[in-house]
Design an enzyme around this catalytic site. Structure first.
Site, PDB file in Angstrom:
ATOM      1  N   GLY A 107       1.260  -4.392  -0.855  1.00  0.00           N
ATOM      2  CA  GLY A 107      -0.106  -4.405  -0.320  1.00  0.00           C
ATOM      3  C   GLY A 107      -0.253  -5.599   0.609  1.00  0.00           C
ATOM      4  N   GLU A 154      -1.324  -9.369  -3.666  1.00  0.00           N
ATOM      5  CA  GLU A 154      -2.739  -9.736  -3.778  1.00  0.00           C
ATOM      6  C   GLU A 154      -3.503  -8.446  -3.534  1.00  0.00           C
ATOM      7  OE1 GLU A 154      -6.139  -9.791  -3.586  1.00  0.00           O
ATOM      8  OE2 GLU A 154      -6.031 -10.481  -1.507  1.00  0.00           O
ATOM      9  N   GLU A 170      -9.681  -1.974  -8.251  1.00  0.00           N
ATOM     10  CA  GLU A 170      -8.800  -1.608  -7.131  1.00  0.00           C
ATOM     11  C   GLU A 170      -7.442  -1.112  -7.599  1.00  0.00           C
ATOM     12  OE1 GLU A 170      -9.827  -1.149  -4.195  1.00  0.00           O
ATOM     13  OE2 GLU A 170     -11.751  -2.087  -4.549  1.00  0.00           O
TER      14      GLU A 170
HETATM   15  C1  LIG Z   1      -7.025  -7.117  -0.847  1.00  0.00           C
HETATM   16  S1  LIG Z   1      -5.950  -6.520   0.432  1.00  0.00           S
HETATM   17  C2  LIG Z   1      -4.993  -7.993   0.559  1.00  0.00           C
HETATM   18  C3  LIG Z   1      -3.831  -7.948   1.465  1.00  0.00           C
HETATM   19  C4  LIG Z   1      -3.040  -9.226   1.727  1.00  0.00           C
HETATM   20  N1  LIG Z   1      -2.448  -9.794   0.551  1.00  0.00           N
HETATM   21  C5  LIG Z   1      -3.852 -10.245   2.489  1.00  0.00           C
HETATM   22  O1  LIG Z   1      -4.120 -11.337   1.981  1.00  0.00           O
HETATM   23  O2  LIG Z   1      -4.224  -9.951   3.636  1.00  0.00           O
HETATM   24  C6  LIG Z   1      -4.964  -5.368  -0.465  1.00  0.00           C
HETATM   25  C7  LIG Z   1      -4.094  -4.486   0.410  1.00  0.00           C
HETATM   26  O3  LIG Z   1      -3.281  -3.711  -0.474  1.00  0.00           O
HETATM   27  C8  LIG Z   1      -3.151  -2.403   0.056  1.00  0.00           C
HETATM   28  N2  LIG Z   1      -2.824  -1.516  -1.076  1.00  0.00           N
HETATM   29  C9  LIG Z   1      -3.494  -1.404  -2.266  1.00  0.00           C
HETATM   30  N3  LIG Z   1      -2.874  -0.504  -3.061  1.00  0.00           N
HETATM   31  C10 LIG Z   1      -1.796  -0.055  -2.367  1.00  0.00           C
HETATM   32  C11 LIG Z   1      -0.753   0.873  -2.661  1.00  0.00           C
HETATM   33  N4  LIG Z   1      -0.701   1.505  -3.837  1.00  0.00           N
HETATM   34  N5  LIG Z   1       0.209   1.075  -1.720  1.00  0.00           N
HETATM   35  C12 LIG Z   1       0.158   0.435  -0.521  1.00  0.00           C
HETATM   36  N6  LIG Z   1      -0.792  -0.454  -0.176  1.00  0.00           N
HETATM   37  C13 LIG Z   1      -1.767  -0.698  -1.096  1.00  0.00           C
HETATM   38  C14 LIG Z   1      -4.478  -2.115   0.739  1.00  0.00           C
HETATM   39  O4  LIG Z   1      -4.312  -1.134   1.759  1.00  0.00           O
HETATM   40  C15 LIG Z   1      -4.850  -3.508   1.290  1.00  0.00           C
HETATM   41  O5  LIG Z   1      -4.411  -3.664   2.630  1.00  0.00           O
END
Ligand SMILES: C[S@@+](CC[C@H](N)C(=O)[O-])C[C@H]1O[C@@H](n2cnc3c(N)ncnc32)[C@H](O)[C@@H]1O
Length: 263
Positions: free
Chosen positions: A7, A72, A81
């Site tokens: 993610g 994260e 989430e």
């Molecule tokens: C809260 S954001 C934080 C992203 C990064 N760590 C940052 O600080 O910019 C969480 C990200 O995880 C991705 N995400 C959540 N679950 C996912 C999954 N099962 N597979 C791929 N991406 C995922 C979302 O699309 C999002 O872009």
């Protein structure tokens, strides 16, 4: 070291891992933000180390096992989430034996809130308006956890750690806590990420404010000195990215149950 950033979003954690010396970082995200992350990686001069992969990290099979998974993907009270749940299969499929996950654990904390302001914020939208009795929605509003900013002075006493959830693991989770309080308006929720080697990130109301802010579960109650709680948290049935929180409470003279939805 090979790293998976599950993610990756903006790509910041993947870039920091590369700058810290990772040989390769697999940066996975299913959303369009990945194209913006490509710019971040290229402009940071890290394109040779950071490989951006589009997809659901639950399904991903990397070309090699990784030594470290960083993530994260935390939402409300950390566990909304479904980041925790999604991480289970990615670690089964991609983490080398003896490999680590960062954060290593999420601690969930609860605190007794005595101040009226968070309760008013939760119920405020549900008053009478132009002859429309929105107050009929108050029983529903009382089951809705809200995102708010809690100040240390909102607390009627110190918080307690409800549970520590190791990563990766599946819900449900929960625990028991006991507070000393005369009366409360509800419960404050915050969390702490265990980042290893003595480092942690806390969202306690007295810590620097984060984008997660805090969460508040309305529970207006005369406690008469003591409040005991038993709490269980699981994914919401029709919305796996939301949380359902069930709570049994007991004071010196009364007991009851409450349910909340948090997203
Ligand atoms: C809260 S954001 C934080 C992203 C990064 N760590 C940052 O600080 O910019 C969480 C990200 O995880 C991705 N995400 C959540 N679950 C996912 C999954 N099962 N597979 C791929 N991406 C995922 C979302 O699309 C999002 O872009």
């Amino acid at each position: 070291m090979a790293v998976l950033d599950a993610g990756t979003g903006s790509g910041i954690l993947a870039c920091l891992a590369a700058r810290a010396g990772a040989r390769v970082v697999y940066a996975v995200d299913q959303a369009d933000i990945l194209e913006a992350a490509r710019g971040v990686v290229e402009r940071s001069g890290l394109a040779a180390q950071v490989r951006l992969l589009r997809g659901d990290f639950r399904d991903i099979r990397l070309p090699e096992p990784v030594d470290l998974v960083i993530t994260e993907t935390f939402g409300a009270w950390a566990l909304a989430e479904a980041g925790l749940e999604d991480l289970v299969t990615t670690c089964q499929n991609n983490l080398a034996p003896g490999g680590k996950v960062l954060p290593g654990a999420v601690e969930l904390w609860l605190g007794p809130v005595g101040d009226l302001a968070p309760l008013e914020e939760a119920l405020g939208p549900f008053s009478r308006y132009e002859g429309v009795h929105l107050d009929a929605l108050i029983p529903t509003a009382l089951r809705r956890g809200i995102t708010t900013t809690l100040l240390p002075e909102h607390l009627a006493g110190p918080g307690r750690r409800l549970c520590s959830v190791p990563l990766p693991s599946r819900l449900p989770c929960g625990g028991r806590v006991r507070f000393e309080a005369e009366r409360i308006t509800g419960l404050g929720c915050w969390f702490q990420l265990d980042l290893g080697e003595g480092y942690s990130l806390s969202t306690h109301p007295s810590a620097p404010l984060t984008h997660w802010r805090h969460h508040f579960l309305p529970l207006p109650l005369e406690c008469g000195g003591e409040l005991a709680l038993e709490v269980e948290i699981e994914p919401a049935k029709e919305d796996r990215r939301g949380l359902e929180i069930s709570l049994s409470w007991q004071t010196a003279t009364q007991q009851g149950q409450a349910w909340y939805r948090l997203r």
